[in-house]
Design a protein around this motif. Structure first.
Motif, mmCIF file in Angstrom:
data_model
loop_
_atom_site.group_PDB
_atom_site.id
_atom_site.type_symbol
_atom_site.label_atom_id
_atom_site.label_comp_id
_atom_site.label_asym_id
_atom_site.label_seq_id
_atom_site.Cartn_x
_atom_site.Cartn_y
_atom_site.Cartn_z
ATOM 1 N N PHE A 79 38.201 56.146 46.104
ATOM 2 C CA PHE A 79 38.002 55.013 47.118
ATOM 3 C C PHE A 79 39.109 54.253 46.826
ATOM 4 N N SER A 80 39.442 53.839 45.442
ATOM 5 C CA SER A 80 40.274 52.820 44.977
ATOM 6 C C SER A 80 41.691 53.515 44.892
ATOM 7 N N ASP A 81 41.842 54.918 44.818
ATOM 8 C CA ASP A 81 42.985 55.528 44.411
ATOM 9 C C ASP A 81 43.492 55.199 42.933
ATOM 10 N N TRP A 82 42.440 54.727 42.159
ATOM 11 C CA TRP A 82 42.712 54.395 40.505
ATOM 12 C C TRP A 82 41.927 55.417 39.722
ATOM 13 N N PRO A 83 42.599 55.876 38.890
ATOM 14 C CA PRO A 83 41.852 57.043 37.923
ATOM 15 C C PRO A 83 40.958 56.643 37.001
ATOM 16 N N THR A 84 40.823 55.448 36.461
ATOM 17 C CA THR A 84 39.788 55.145 35.607
ATOM 18 C C THR A 84 38.755 53.769 35.916
ATOM 19 N N ILE A 85 37.909 53.766 34.887
ATOM 20 C CA ILE A 85 36.559 53.021 35.219
ATOM 21 C C ILE A 85 36.747 52.377 34.016
ATOM 22 N N PRO A 86 36.691 50.719 33.894
ATOM 23 C CA PRO A 86 36.170 50.238 34.812
ATOM 24 C C PRO A 86 37.004 49.834 35.966
ATOM 25 N N GLN A 87 36.596 49.252 37.141
ATOM 26 C CA GLN A 87 37.273 48.809 38.333
ATOM 27 C C GLN A 87 36.716 47.406 38.794
ATOM 28 N N VAL A 88 37.413 46.505 39.247
ATOM 29 C CA VAL A 88 36.918 45.349 39.677
ATOM 30 C C VAL A 88 37.557 45.086 41.159
ATOM 31 N N TYR A 89 36.698 44.425 41.628
ATOM 32 C CA TYR A 89 36.952 44.007 43.044
ATOM 33 C C TYR A 89 36.760 42.576 43.377
ATOM 34 N N ILE A 90 37.463 41.869 43.934
ATOM 35 C CA ILE A 90 37.055 40.256 44.054
ATOM 36 C C ILE A 90 37.345 40.092 45.650
ATOM 37 N N ASN A 91 36.189 39.755 46.314
ATOM 38 C CA ASN A 91 36.186 39.339 47.810
ATOM 39 C C ASN A 91 36.509 40.837 48.501
ATOM 40 N N VAL A 95 41.199 44.816 42.557
ATOM 41 C CA VAL A 95 42.179 44.125 41.677
ATOM 42 C C VAL A 95 42.760 45.125 40.578
ATOM 43 N N GLY A 96 41.897 45.824 39.973
ATOM 44 C CA GLY A 96 42.465 46.596 38.947
ATOM 45 C C GLY A 96 41.603 47.190 38.083
ATOM 46 N N GLY A 97 41.847 47.582 36.652
ATOM 47 C CA GLY A 97 41.062 47.834 35.655
ATOM 48 C C GLY A 97 41.417 47.289 34.624
ATOM 49 N N CYS A 98 40.737 47.323 33.435
ATOM 50 C CA CYS A 98 40.994 46.657 32.315
ATOM 51 C C CYS A 98 42.581 46.085 31.953
ATOM 52 N N ASP A 99 43.273 47.037 31.960
ATOM 53 C CA ASP A 99 44.828 46.621 31.502
ATOM 54 C C ASP A 99 45.150 45.507 32.377
ATOM 55 N N ILE A 100 44.902 45.891 34.222
ATOM 56 C CA ILE A 100 45.277 44.971 34.980
ATOM 57 C C ILE A 100 44.620 43.480 34.628
ATOM 58 N N MET A 101 43.437 43.609 34.471
ATOM 59 C CA MET A 101 42.513 42.307 34.275
ATOM 60 C C MET A 101 42.987 41.676 33.045
ATOM 61 N N LEU A 102 43.357 42.220 31.950
ATOM 62 C CA LEU A 102 43.885 41.673 30.747
ATOM 63 C C LEU A 102 45.390 40.971 30.768
ATOM 64 N N ASN A 103 46.158 41.642 31.450
ATOM 65 C CA ASN A 103 47.359 41.118 31.935
ATOM 66 C C ASN A 103 47.400 39.853 32.660
ATOM 67 N N MET A 104 46.403 39.990 33.869
ATOM 68 C CA MET A 104 46.240 38.555 34.716
ATOM 69 C C MET A 104 45.673 37.721 33.779
ATOM 70 N N HIS A 105 44.643 37.913 32.987
ATOM 71 C CA HIS A 105 44.019 36.904 32.141
ATOM 72 C C HIS A 105 45.435 35.965 31.199
ATOM 73 N N GLN A 106 45.967 37.027 30.659
ATOM 74 C CA GLN A 106 47.331 36.514 29.548
ATOM 75 C C GLN A 106 48.088 35.777 30.192
ATOM 76 N N THR A 107 48.392 35.933 31.660
ATOM 77 C CA THR A 107 49.529 35.202 32.778
ATOM 78 C C THR A 107 48.968 33.969 33.357
ATOM 79 N N GLY A 108 47.588 33.954 33.122
ATOM 80 C CA GLY A 108 46.952 32.804 34.040
ATOM 81 C C GLY A 108 46.849 33.136 35.641
ATOM 82 N N GLU A 109 47.304 34.307 35.979
ATOM 83 C CA GLU A 109 47.016 34.754 37.305
ATOM 84 C C GLU A 109 45.495 35.061 37.605
ATOM 85 N N LEU A 110 44.561 35.548 36.636
ATOM 86 C CA LEU A 110 43.406 35.726 36.675
ATOM 87 C C LEU A 110 42.430 34.426 37.021
ATOM 88 N N GLU A 111 42.679 33.372 36.444
ATOM 89 C CA GLU A 111 42.133 32.119 36.586
ATOM 90 C C GLU A 111 42.253 31.524 37.931
#
Length: 133
Positions: A79-91, A95-111
């Motif tokens: 469905f997401s064309d993303w090979p791993t779980i977990p997967q996060v959707y906002i609205n 959005v992505g998996g753990c690595d993307i979420m961590l990167n967004m958290h570290q850069t402030g983009e996630l907030e």
């Protein structure tokens, strides 16, 4: 050029519809291994911890345990064309998996993303709480 039939995964219409409805029903959806009270993988646990640290309102989060449903476990990846779980959707948007979420958290983009989506708990206003005493 068509893909070889052996390379094509078949996401059933029923599963596709279930996933589409899930990501539309709640503002923040996490497809994970395990449950919030008992994550079954470190990456799922990390995503939940990131959301907690960010101050996400838990009432606005829906989680789906992919270990309980093999069709969901396979289908969400297609469905997401993303090979791993977990997967996060906002609205409704992937959005992505753990690595993307961590990167967004570290850069402030996630907030910023979570705030725009109205998913963060509002801090108590110190003036209001002190004036009621």
């Amino acid at each position: 050029m068509r893909a070889s039939p052996s390379l094509v995964r078949l996401l059933s219409t029923e599963t596709r519809t279930k996933i589409q409805n899930a990501v539309k029903e709640d503002p923040l959806v996490v497809f994970m291994k395990g449950s919030p009270s008992m994550p079954q993988c470190g990456f799922s646990r990390a995503v939940l911890q990131i959301l907690q640290v960010q101050g996400v309102n838990p009432d606005k989060v829906a989680t789906y345990n992919c270990l309980e449903d093999q069709e969901l476990r396979d289908g969400i990846k297609e469905f997401s064309d993303w090979p791993t779980i977990p997967q996060v959707y906002i609205n409704g948007e992937f959005v992505g998996g753990c690595d993307i979420m961590l990167n967004m958290h570290q850069t402030g983009e996630l907030e910023s993303t979570l705030r725009k989506a109205g998913l963060l708990l509002e801090p108590l206003d110190a003036d209001k709480s002190s004036s009621s005493n």
